[in-house]
Design a protein around this motif. Structure first.
Motif, PDB file in Angstrom:
ATOM      1  N   UNK A  72      34.120  27.078  40.180  1.00 18.37           N
ATOM      2  CA  UNK A  72      34.189  25.867  41.004  1.00 18.37           C
ATOM      3  C   UNK A  72      33.267  25.952  42.217  1.00 18.37           C
ATOM      4  N   UNK A  73      32.092  26.558  42.046  1.00 19.36           N
ATOM      5  CA  UNK A  73      31.104  26.614  43.111  1.00 19.36           C
ATOM      6  C   UNK A  73      31.347  27.668  44.160  1.00 19.36           C
ATOM      7  N   UNK A  74      32.292  28.582  43.909  1.00 15.63           N
ATOM      8  CA  UNK A  74      32.613  29.614  44.895  1.00 15.63           C
ATOM      9  C   UNK A  74      32.584  31.001  44.255  1.00 15.63           C
ATOM     10  N   UNK A  75      32.259  31.991  45.059  1.00 18.39           N
ATOM     11  CA  UNK A  75      32.443  33.378  44.650  1.00 18.39           C
ATOM     12  C   UNK A  75      33.925  33.710  44.777  1.00 18.39           C
ATOM     13  N   UNK A  76      34.542  34.109  43.668  1.00 16.84           N
ATOM     14  CA  UNK A  76      35.982  34.390  43.695  1.00 16.84           C
ATOM     15  C   UNK A  76      36.281  35.879  43.544  1.00 16.84           C
ATOM     16  N   UNK A  77      35.289  36.674  43.112  1.00 16.17           N
ATOM     17  CA  UNK A  77      35.500  38.116  42.989  1.00 16.17           C
ATOM     18  C   UNK A  77      34.165  38.816  42.821  1.00 16.17           C
ATOM     19  N   UNK A  78      34.077  40.055  43.305  1.00 12.91           N
ATOM     20  CA  UNK A  78      32.891  40.879  43.103  1.00 12.91           C
ATOM     21  C   UNK A  78      33.344  42.313  42.840  1.00 12.91           C
ATOM     22  N   UNK A  79      32.515  43.044  42.093  1.00 12.63           N
ATOM     23  CA  UNK A  79      32.813  44.439  41.813  1.00 12.63           C
ATOM     24  C   UNK A  79      32.276  44.845  40.462  1.00 12.63           C
ATOM     25  N   UNK A  80      32.453  46.095  40.104  1.00  8.54           N
ATOM     26  CA  UNK A  80      32.077  46.560  38.775  1.00  8.54           C
ATOM     27  C   UNK A  80      33.124  46.056  37.770  1.00  8.54           C
ATOM     28  N   UNK A  81      32.807  46.197  36.484  1.00 10.33           N
ATOM     29  CA  UNK A  81      33.771  45.797  35.458  1.00 10.33           C
ATOM     30  C   UNK A  81      35.072  46.573  35.637  1.00 10.33           C
ATOM     31  N   UNK A  82      34.973  47.879  35.882  1.00 11.25           N
ATOM     32  CA  UNK A  82      36.171  48.700  36.073  1.00 11.25           C
ATOM     33  C   UNK A  82      36.972  48.243  37.281  1.00 11.25           C
ATOM     34  N   UNK A  83      36.287  47.888  38.359  1.00 12.15           N
ATOM     35  CA  UNK A  83      36.986  47.447  39.566  1.00 12.15           C
ATOM     36  C   UNK A  83      37.686  46.114  39.348  1.00 12.15           C
ATOM     37  N   UNK A  84      37.062  45.210  38.598  1.00 18.96           N
ATOM     38  CA  UNK A  84      37.687  43.914  38.337  1.00 18.96           C
ATOM     39  C   UNK A  84      38.885  44.061  37.396  1.00 18.96           C
ATOM     40  N   UNK A  85      38.798  44.990  36.445  1.00 18.53           N
ATOM     41  CA  UNK A  85      39.949  45.267  35.583  1.00 18.53           C
ATOM     42  C   UNK A  85      41.109  45.803  36.412  1.00 18.53           C
ATOM     43  N   UNK A  86      40.801  46.722  37.322  1.00 20.66           N
ATOM     44  CA  UNK A  86      41.856  47.282  38.170  1.00 20.66           C
ATOM     45  C   UNK A  86      42.454  46.220  39.089  1.00 20.66           C
ATOM     46  N   UNK A  87      41.600  45.339  39.621  1.00 21.73           N
ATOM     47  CA  UNK A  87      42.072  44.297  40.543  1.00 21.73           C
ATOM     48  C   UNK A  87      43.051  43.352  39.863  1.00 21.73           C
ATOM     49  N   UNK A  88      42.779  43.028  38.590  1.00 22.65           N
ATOM     50  CA  UNK A  88      43.621  42.079  37.854  1.00 22.65           C
ATOM     51  C   UNK A  88      44.713  42.761  37.045  1.00 22.65           C
ATOM     52  N   UNK A  89      44.707  44.104  37.016  1.00 23.81           N
ATOM     53  CA  UNK A  89      45.671  44.886  36.240  1.00 23.81           C
ATOM     54  C   UNK A  89      45.623  44.510  34.766  1.00 23.81           C
ATOM     55  N   UNK A  90      44.408  44.394  34.277  1.00 22.51           N
ATOM     56  CA  UNK A  90      44.186  44.075  32.862  1.00 22.51           C
ATOM     57  C   UNK A  90      43.386  45.191  32.209  1.00 22.51           C
ATOM     58  N   UNK A  91      43.577  45.335  30.888  1.00 25.60           N
ATOM     59  CA  UNK A  91      42.778  46.280  30.111  1.00 25.60           C
ATOM     60  C   UNK A  91      41.622  45.590  29.406  1.00 25.60           C
ATOM     61  N   UNK A  92      41.733  44.289  29.220  1.00 23.17           N
ATOM     62  CA  UNK A  92      40.717  43.505  28.519  1.00 23.17           C
ATOM     63  C   UNK A  92      39.924  42.682  29.533  1.00 23.17           C
ATOM     64  N   UNK A  93      38.596  42.782  29.486  1.00 23.24           N
ATOM     65  CA  UNK A  93      37.789  42.112  30.511  1.00 23.24           C
ATOM     66  C   UNK A  93      37.847  40.589  30.391  1.00 23.24           C
TER      67      UNK A  93
END
Length: 275
Positions: free
Chosen positions: A227-248
């Motif tokens: 929606x025109x905004x940056x909502x998250x930044x990081x490596x793939x591993x960091x984004x998985x950890x942030x969302x507590x997901x195993x699947x990207x």
């Protein structure tokens, strides 16, 4: 290094309504293509802008390329402000847009050399650079062929060589794998991986995509845009950890569709309460 800070851009769409004379006036529609996008992309790394279609990725890259003037925000390429010194900043960029726009009557070499001369190279230097890039991108058999009739993969290689002809420190690619087959996509990935290494020049590479597999296999860091905004930044591993997901893919859905998920949850609450 490329720095984008609080970038914003809106467009005014024509007022809705039928053709012909009407006494009723309709207000024009304002479309906020980019509301607040921020990220930094260092040398020697591949930074991916990941977001659904319409998230603002292409508009962001077009502003970075100097094609569109932002309403707000700041863009800096190797310490050069794009708005204040656009020509100097753009000389530090190699751009590969979704519309690859080769001249069909020219050979691949002529397309590359022409852009090299536009970038200030001598004709001899541009020819030498075309030979070097052809070897790197494994496109020597294409050099003396007219680009009319090229496959998507052949067009991509030629357009990438054209973007690299002046050996820019920064490379910006907008949806580079659109329409490419598996082999052409793999060849592009290999080229980008090489370009970020010290042997390849340690380039700063930024590319937009909506394909999760590309990001997982290629990117050192990810900027999720929604929606025109940056909502998250990081490596793939960091984004998985942030969302507590195993699947990207699941992680991306959580990050990019937060508004939709919250709206859906809110809509279900009154129904649950009524039961």
């Amino acid at each position: 290094m490329i720095i984008v800070d609080a970038l914003a851009k809106h467009f005014t769409a024509p007022a809705p309504g039928g053709r012909g004379f009407s006494l009723k006036r309709h207000a024009p529609q304002v479309v906020h293509a980019v509301r607040e996008v921020s990220f930094s992309a260092p040398d020697g790394r591949i930074t991916g802008l990941l977001g659904p279609n319409g998230a603002g990725k292409t508009t962001t890259l077009r502003m970075l390329a100097g094609l569109i003037t932002p309403d707000a925000g700041r863009m800096v390429v190797d310490g050069i402000d794009v708005n204040e010194r656009p020509r100097e900043a753009l000389s530090r960029l190699g751009l590969l847009s979704d519309a690859r726009g080769l001249y069909p009557r020219l050979t691949a070499r002529e397309n590359i050399v022409y852009y090299g001369v536009l970038q200030g190279l001598s004709r001899d230097a541009a020819h030498a650079r075309a030979d070097t890039l052809a070897a790197m991108l494994e496109m020597k058999p294409l050099l003396e062929r007219r680009t009319d009739g090229f496959s998507q993969g052949e067009r991509m290689k030629t357009a990438l060589a054209r973007a690299l002809v002046h050996d820019p420190a920064n490379i910006v690619l907008d949806e580079p794998t659109n329409g490419l087959d598996v082999l052409a996509t793999r060849a592009l990935r290999d080229a980008l991986r090489f370009l970020r290494t010290p042997e390849g020049g340690g380039k700063c590479i930024v590319f937009s995509t909506h394909i999760m597999q590309e990001v997982e296999r290629l990117c050192d860091s990810v900027v999720v845009v929604s929606h025109g905004r940056t909502v998250a930044t990081g490596s793939v591993a960091e984004l998985l950890a942030q969302t507590r997901e195993d699947d990207f893919e699941e992680a991306f859905v959580k990050l990019a569709f937060q508004e939709e998920l919250h709206a859906g949850a809110a809509a279900h609450q009154p129904q649950e309460a009524a039961r």
